[in-house]
Design a protein around this motif. Structure first.
Motif, PDB file in Angstrom:
ATOM      1  N   THR A   1     -12.315  -2.794  -5.881  1.00 46.29           N
ATOM      2  CA  THR A   1     -11.340  -3.546  -6.664  1.00 46.29           C
ATOM      3  C   THR A   1     -10.754  -2.642  -7.741  1.00 46.29           C
ATOM      4  OG1 THR A   1     -12.923  -4.325  -8.340  1.00 46.29           O
ATOM      5  CG2 THR A   1     -12.718  -5.643  -6.326  1.00 46.29           C
ATOM      6  N   VAL A   2      -9.666  -3.094  -8.367  1.00 49.08           N
ATOM      7  CA  VAL A   2      -9.070  -2.319  -9.442  1.00 49.08           C
ATOM      8  C   VAL A   2     -10.034  -2.230 -10.626  1.00 49.08           C
ATOM      9  CG1 VAL A   2      -7.162  -2.212 -11.092  1.00 49.08           C
ATOM     10  CG2 VAL A   2      -6.729  -2.893  -8.731  1.00 49.08           C
ATOM     11  N   ALA A   3     -10.774  -3.306 -10.888  1.00 51.60           N
ATOM     12  CA  ALA A   3     -11.723  -3.319 -12.000  1.00 51.60           C
ATOM     13  C   ALA A   3     -12.955  -2.476 -11.709  1.00 51.60           C
ATOM     14  CB  ALA A   3     -12.131  -4.763 -12.320  1.00 51.60           C
ATOM     15  N   THR A   4     -13.343  -2.398 -10.450  1.00 51.51           N
ATOM     16  CA  THR A   4     -14.515  -1.611 -10.043  1.00 51.51           C
ATOM     17  C   THR A   4     -14.154  -0.782  -8.822  1.00 51.51           C
ATOM     18  OG1 THR A   4     -15.885  -3.455 -10.805  1.00 51.51           O
ATOM     19  CG2 THR A   4     -16.996  -1.710  -9.599  1.00 51.51           C
ATOM     20  N   PRO A   5     -13.397   0.297  -8.992  1.00 53.32           N
ATOM     21  CA  PRO A   5     -12.969   1.087  -7.838  1.00 53.32           C
ATOM     22  C   PRO A   5     -14.125   1.843  -7.203  1.00 53.32           C
ATOM     23  CG  PRO A   5     -12.292   2.147  -9.883  1.00 53.32           C
ATOM     24  CD  PRO A   5     -12.867   0.815 -10.266  1.00 53.32           C
ATOM     25  N   GLY A   6     -14.178   1.795  -5.876  1.00 48.75           N
ATOM     26  CA  GLY A   6     -15.220   2.544  -5.173  1.00 48.75           C
ATOM     27  C   GLY A   6     -14.822   3.984  -4.934  1.00 48.75           C
ATOM     28  N   SER A   7     -13.596   4.196  -4.430  1.00 50.69           N
ATOM     29  CA  SER A   7     -13.043   5.525  -4.218  1.00 50.69           C
ATOM     30  C   SER A   7     -11.540   5.437  -4.413  1.00 50.69           C
ATOM     31  CB  SER A   7     -13.380   6.058  -2.817  1.00 50.69           C
ATOM     32  OG  SER A   7     -12.827   5.221  -1.814  1.00 50.69           O
ATOM     33  N   LEU A   8     -10.896   6.593  -4.558  1.00 51.43           N
ATOM     34  CA  LEU A   8      -9.468   6.641  -4.828  1.00 51.43           C
ATOM     35  C   LEU A   8      -8.718   7.127  -3.596  1.00 51.43           C
ATOM     36  CD1 LEU A   8      -9.575   8.412  -8.327  1.00 51.43           C
ATOM     37  CD2 LEU A   8      -9.715   5.956  -7.831  1.00 51.43           C
ATOM     38  N   LEU A   9      -7.547   6.547  -3.357  1.00 51.34           N
ATOM     39  CA  LEU A   9      -6.638   7.001  -2.312  1.00 51.34           C
ATOM     40  C   LEU A   9      -5.466   7.681  -2.999  1.00 51.34           C
ATOM     41  CD1 LEU A   9      -6.706   3.853  -0.015  1.00 51.34           C
ATOM     42  CD2 LEU A   9      -8.227   5.834  -0.012  1.00 51.34           C
ATOM     43  N   LEU A  10      -5.192   8.916  -2.593  1.00 60.60           N
ATOM     44  CA  LEU A  10      -4.303   9.791  -3.344  1.00 60.60           C
ATOM     45  C   LEU A  10      -3.057  10.149  -2.554  1.00 60.60           C
ATOM     46  CD1 LEU A  10      -7.109  12.187  -4.588  1.00 60.60           C
ATOM     47  CD2 LEU A  10      -6.141  10.247  -5.834  1.00 60.60           C
ATOM     48  N   GLY A  11      -1.969  10.403  -3.288  1.00 52.85           N
ATOM     49  CA  GLY A  11      -0.721  10.765  -2.648  1.00 52.85           C
ATOM     50  C   GLY A  11       0.049  11.815  -3.421  1.00 52.85           C
ATOM     51  N   ARG A  12       1.104  12.311  -2.798  1.00 47.48           N
ATOM     52  CA  ARG A  12       2.070  13.223  -3.409  1.00 47.48           C
ATOM     53  C   ARG A  12       3.473  12.773  -2.986  1.00 47.48           C
ATOM     54  NH1 ARG A  12       0.522  18.918  -4.049  1.00 47.48           N
ATOM     55  NH2 ARG A  12      -1.125  18.977  -5.604  1.00 47.48           N
ATOM     56  N   LEU A  13       4.447  13.008  -3.831  1.00 43.97           N
ATOM     57  CA  LEU A  13       5.826  12.702  -3.496  1.00 43.97           C
ATOM     58  C   LEU A  13       6.418  13.831  -2.656  1.00 43.97           C
ATOM     59  CD1 LEU A  13       7.039  11.439  -6.986  1.00 43.97           C
ATOM     60  CD2 LEU A  13       6.459  10.025  -4.996  1.00 43.97           C
ATOM     61  N   ASP A  14       7.208  13.454  -1.624  1.00 46.37           N
ATOM     62  CA  ASP A  14       7.883  14.486  -0.848  1.00 46.37           C
ATOM     63  C   ASP A  14       9.276  14.730  -1.422  1.00 46.37           C
ATOM     64  OD1 ASP A  14       9.558  12.472   0.090  1.00 46.37           O
ATOM     65  OD2 ASP A  14       8.656  12.381   2.080  1.00 46.37           O
ATOM     66  N   ALA A  15      10.046  15.594  -0.748  1.00 48.84           N
ATOM     67  CA  ALA A  15      11.358  15.983  -1.272  1.00 48.84           C
ATOM     68  C   ALA A  15      12.335  14.814  -1.320  1.00 48.84           C
ATOM     69  CB  ALA A  15      11.927  17.120  -0.422  1.00 48.84           C
ATOM     70  N   ARG A  16      12.064  13.747  -0.566  1.00 47.33           N
ATOM     71  CA  ARG A  16      12.934  12.570  -0.562  1.00 47.33           C
ATOM     72  C   ARG A  16      12.408  11.471  -1.472  1.00 47.33           C
ATOM     73  NH1 ARG A  16      13.820  11.171   5.646  1.00 47.33           N
ATOM     74  NH2 ARG A  16      14.999   9.462   4.665  1.00 47.33           N
ATOM     75  N   GLY A  17      11.342  11.789  -2.229  1.00 50.47           N
ATOM     76  CA  GLY A  17      10.798  10.810  -3.155  1.00 50.47           C
ATOM     77  C   GLY A  17       9.846   9.815  -2.534  1.00 50.47           C
ATOM     78  N   ARG A  18       9.469  10.027  -1.273  1.00 46.13           N
ATOM     79  CA  ARG A  18       8.515   9.135  -0.617  1.00 46.13           C
ATOM     80  C   ARG A  18       7.089   9.531  -0.987  1.00 46.13           C
ATOM     81  NH1 ARG A  18      10.248   9.910   5.506  1.00 46.13           N
ATOM     82  NH2 ARG A  18      10.029  12.052   4.747  1.00 46.13           N
ATOM     83  N   LEU A  19       6.247   8.535  -1.154  1.00 40.57           N
ATOM     84  CA  LEU A  19       4.850   8.797  -1.495  1.00 40.57           C
ATOM     85  C   LEU A  19       4.054   8.988  -0.216  1.00 40.57           C
ATOM     86  CD1 LEU A  19       2.789   8.977  -3.828  1.00 40.57           C
ATOM     87  CD2 LEU A  19       2.339   6.534  -3.480  1.00 40.57           C
ATOM     88  N   ARG A  20       3.500  10.175  -0.037  1.00 38.90           N
ATOM     89  CA  ARG A  20       2.760  10.525   1.189  1.00 38.90           C
ATOM     90  C   ARG A  20       1.268  10.567   0.891  1.00 38.90           C
ATOM     91  NH1 ARG A  20       6.818  12.654   4.677  1.00 38.90           N
ATOM     92  NH2 ARG A  20       5.174  12.528   6.260  1.00 38.90           N
ATOM     93  N   TYR A  21       0.484   9.983   1.777  1.00 41.49           N
ATOM     94  CA  TYR A  21      -0.977   9.994   1.631  1.00 41.49           C
ATOM     95  C   TYR A  21      -1.491  11.417   1.809  1.00 41.49           C
ATOM     96  CZ  TYR A  21      -5.894   9.306   2.762  1.00 41.49           C
ATOM     97  OH  TYR A  21      -7.263   9.393   2.787  1.00 41.49           O
TER      98      TYR A  21
END
Length: 327
Positions: free
Chosen positions: A209-229
């Protein structure tokens, strides 16, 4: 036989045995069983991989006598980058009728590092590693280049040089072995040190949950501004959960990723199940520790959370890159 992780290479002067250092290859661990005209390639998870690697089977049949059992790493090199290519091994399993074309385009190599049984079936598990290696070198003398003996050094400084200089070839660390040791299947009798670095990424989701996160899922923005996992972290500790939870906000409205995450994004070959998660507003940057296994725009292994980088905005990070290590 397995290897336990360590934080630094042990100095041979502080160890009671004679230490040897070998490069850790980014491939598939495999035991090769040679019996008459039959060869079996068995993964660490006891999966039979034989039919996917007919090229290696042919080389083993032609050069290695019946009864031999070899422990090693299957690797395939990318012709463009010169690095070992983990996806090339995975494509063998999913190629179907295209397997022959894959074999031709991306040959497999066996980097052998131990001999568990010699020709004729003589079991070697109780012999010291130094003697097993002498027999392995003798067995593969004159073998084709697809059957290699793993380099080994007794010089810890040379091993550190391998970690620094051989990254470009896909070497992801060093395995340390006691030359006087026996081979103990299933036991962590070796040591390993992985090459790692730190980088930043955007927190876009959490397990738990947001209050008790177990692990994080991370991303980066590409050249078109899309968030990529790009990565998932190891489970967070209690203090880390407290640090992260106070910074995150649930996502409002549409989120750029599907829920659950497709198994192909996060899973390994043996685990392709979709991953349930809670989307969060992608505005918080985390510093994470990653290894060198970065392929198709993602880190294949879990990262380690280091800290929140509250001073950074997502747009300040380097753009997502599909190839090579992200900066």
């Amino acid at each position: 036989m397995r290897a336990a992780g360590v934080a630094e290479l042990p100095d041979p002067r502080t160890y009671r045995g004679r230490l040897a250092y070998e490069p850790k290859w980014d491939g598939w661990r495999v035991i090769s069983w040679v019996s008459g005209q039959r060869v079996v390639l068995q993964s660490r998870q006891l999966r039979d991989l034989t039919r996917y690697f007919p090229d290696l089977v042919g080389h083993l049949q032609a050069h290695v006598g019946a009864g031999a059992v070899i422990d090693g790493e299957m690797v395939s090199w990318d012709a463009v980058s010169g690095r070992s290519s983990f996806p090339a091994l995975q494509r063998r399993v999913t190629a179907g009728r295209g397997l022959a074309a894959e074999v031709t385009a991306r040959p497999a190599y066996l980097v052998a590092f131990d001999l568990l049984a010699d020709v004729g079936g003589e079991e070697l598990l109780r012999l010291p590693l130094a003697e097993r290696r002498v027999r392995l070198l003798r067995l593969l003398t004159g073998a084709p280049p697809q059957l290699l003996v793993c380099p080994q050094t007794l010089d810890v400084d040379e091993a550190r040089g391998w970690m620094r200089d051989w990254v470009v070839a896909g070497v992801e660390g060093i395995v340390v072995k006691d030359l006087t040791s026996r081979y103990t299947p299933g036991q962590a009798g070796w040591l390993k040190l992985k090459s790692r670095t730190t980088t930043e990424a955007i927190i876009a989701g959490v397990t738990g949950t947001v209050a008790t996160p177990g692990s994080l899922l991370l991303g980066r923005l590409d050249a078109r501004g899309r968030l990529r996992y790009v990565a998932r972290t190891h489970p967070l500790g209690a203090a880390q959960r407290g640090e992260v939870a106070g910074m995150l906000q649930p996502a409002l409205g549409a989120h750029p990723w599907p829920a659950p995450l497709p198994g192909a994004w996060t899973g390994q070959l043996a685990n392709r199940r979709p991953l349930p998660y809670v989307p969060v507003h992608p505005s918080v940057v985390a510093e994470v520790e990653v290894d060198l296994a970065y392929e198709h725009g993602r880190w294949r292994h879990h990262s380690r959370f280091v800290r929140i980088r509250a001073e950074l905005e997502p747009a300040e990070l380097p753009l997502w890159s599909p190839n090579g290590l992200a900066a």
